[in-house]
Design a protein around this motif. Sequence first.
Motif, PDB file in Angstrom:
ATOM      1  N   HIS A   1      75.152  50.073 -42.066  1.00  0.00           N
ATOM      2  CA  HIS A   1      75.030  48.281 -42.522  1.00  0.00           C
ATOM      3  C   HIS A   1      73.629  47.661 -41.860  1.00  0.00           C
TER       4      HIS A   1
ATOM      5  N   PRO B   1      72.349  44.404 -42.616  1.00  0.00           N
ATOM      6  CA  PRO B   1      72.537  42.563 -43.632  1.00  0.00           C
ATOM      7  C   PRO B   1      71.092  42.460 -43.800  1.00  0.00           C
TER       8      PRO B   1
ATOM      9  N   GLU C   1      75.923  40.080 -51.120  1.00  0.00           N
ATOM     10  CA  GLU C   1      76.354  40.723 -49.804  1.00  0.00           C
ATOM     11  C   GLU C   1      77.803  39.305 -49.901  1.00  0.00           C
TER      12      GLU C   1
ATOM     13  N   CYS D   1      77.733  36.883 -40.774  1.00  0.00           N
ATOM     14  CA  CYS D   1      78.406  37.679 -40.926  1.00  0.00           C
ATOM     15  C   CYS D   1      78.619  38.566 -42.541  1.00  0.00           C
TER      16      CYS D   1
ATOM     17  N   ILE E   1      78.808  40.693 -44.968  1.00  0.00           N
ATOM     18  CA  ILE E   1      79.391  42.340 -45.090  1.00  0.00           C
ATOM     19  C   ILE E   1      78.888  42.491 -47.192  1.00  0.00           C
ATOM     20  N   SER E   2      78.285  43.496 -46.803  1.00  0.00           N
ATOM     21  CA  SER E   2      77.702  44.668 -47.932  1.00  0.00           C
ATOM     22  C   SER E   2      78.369  46.087 -48.173  1.00  0.00           C
TER      23      SER E   2
ATOM     24  N   THR F   1      79.008  48.192 -44.612  1.00  0.00           N
ATOM     25  CA  THR F   1      79.438  47.243 -43.238  1.00  0.00           C
ATOM     26  C   THR F   1      80.674  47.851 -42.784  1.00  0.00           C
ATOM     27  N   TRP F   2      81.256  47.928 -42.967  1.00  0.00           N
ATOM     28  CA  TRP F   2      83.188  48.987 -42.906  1.00  0.00           C
ATOM     29  C   TRP F   2      83.093  49.387 -42.097  1.00  0.00           C
TER      30      TRP F   2
ATOM     31  N   PRO G   1      77.201  47.323 -35.692  1.00  0.00           N
ATOM     32  CA  PRO G   1      77.092  46.329 -35.346  1.00  0.00           C
ATOM     33  C   PRO G   1      78.138  45.641 -33.989  1.00  0.00           C
TER      34      PRO G   1
END
Length: 344
Positions: free
Chosen positions: A12, A14, A86, A118, A120-121, A124-125, A155
């Motif tokens: 992650h 960002p 993102e 926040c 998400i890319s 990230t998950w 994160p």
Amino acid sequence: MQVVYTEDHRQHHPRHFLVNGAQHESPEVPERADRLLAAARAGGHGIVGRQHFGRGPVADIHTPEYLQFLEHIVTRWRRIEGASEEVIPNIHPQGRWQTGYPASAVGQAGWHQADTACPISEGTWEAALASADVAVTGAEIVRQGARAAYTLCRPPGHHAYPDMAGGFCFLNNSAIAAQWLRRTHSRVAILDIDVHHGNGTQGVFYSRPDVLTVSLHADPVRFYPFFWGHANERGEGDGTGYNLNVPLPRGTDTAGYLQAMDRAFQRIRAFAPTALVVALGLDPHEDDPLKGLSITTEGFAEIAARIAGLKLPTLLVQEGGYLSDALGDNLKSFLSGFEAAAGS
């Protein structure tokens, strides 16, 4: 003290962060964890890796609808012609009216992401799941009898609701860890000392009497997250009286902070928990780039010693704290202050 860490947080990274409508580089970057890890090693703490717990602990806190969104939204977003790299929502349904759940990726992004902090890319998950595993690994260490453990979660998590991300947070590590501790502890307290109110954590437990939530933070009347964290938020239903917010004036120094902690500790002792989760934000520091409070590096040792004085099995979950020359020193100060007091 054992320190739990995983390199998986690097997935992650960002790139964007909107401040007053202007695009800036995100302050929630892998280098944060690098500096914190180096500080933990320099303090002589043993580093252990995460255990893999599967999705069960995460699903105990977050809705399946939201978890499905987090896992698949990047793939769906990339099918949109001209979409950003993102996932950043451009619509936020105030009150999230009960008129149906949107089918589109754009609508669901607005539904599940509280703000534009926040993004998400790809990765990230996976990083968020790994961060939750780090928290649960630490909780298990404490559950098995350790006096304390520190989890270097990235994160962070305390702004994440059961079905909504926000403020750099996707999965609520502190809440997930507290729920894990509930396996053997009938009452668990969460003390959030991040500069920002732990609104997601409050939201998770707002109707529950088995987990006390206490947050000391910069007054949200003029500070993120603005809409939560006020002193009149006490819980609801069975949880009424099990939430305490202690908003502090901007610029509150170490002495003022320590005084405010007395009120928080009175509530924690009245609850009589058998375990404590500390949502450890290092961003109340006077030189943190998000500037809200004015705690000194030495002040973190004093804060930690007060917490250790509660004499509870304690899990420290890393939340905020952003890039400054003092970031690593702040963690070393906190951990050394905690251990010195816990050993006395």
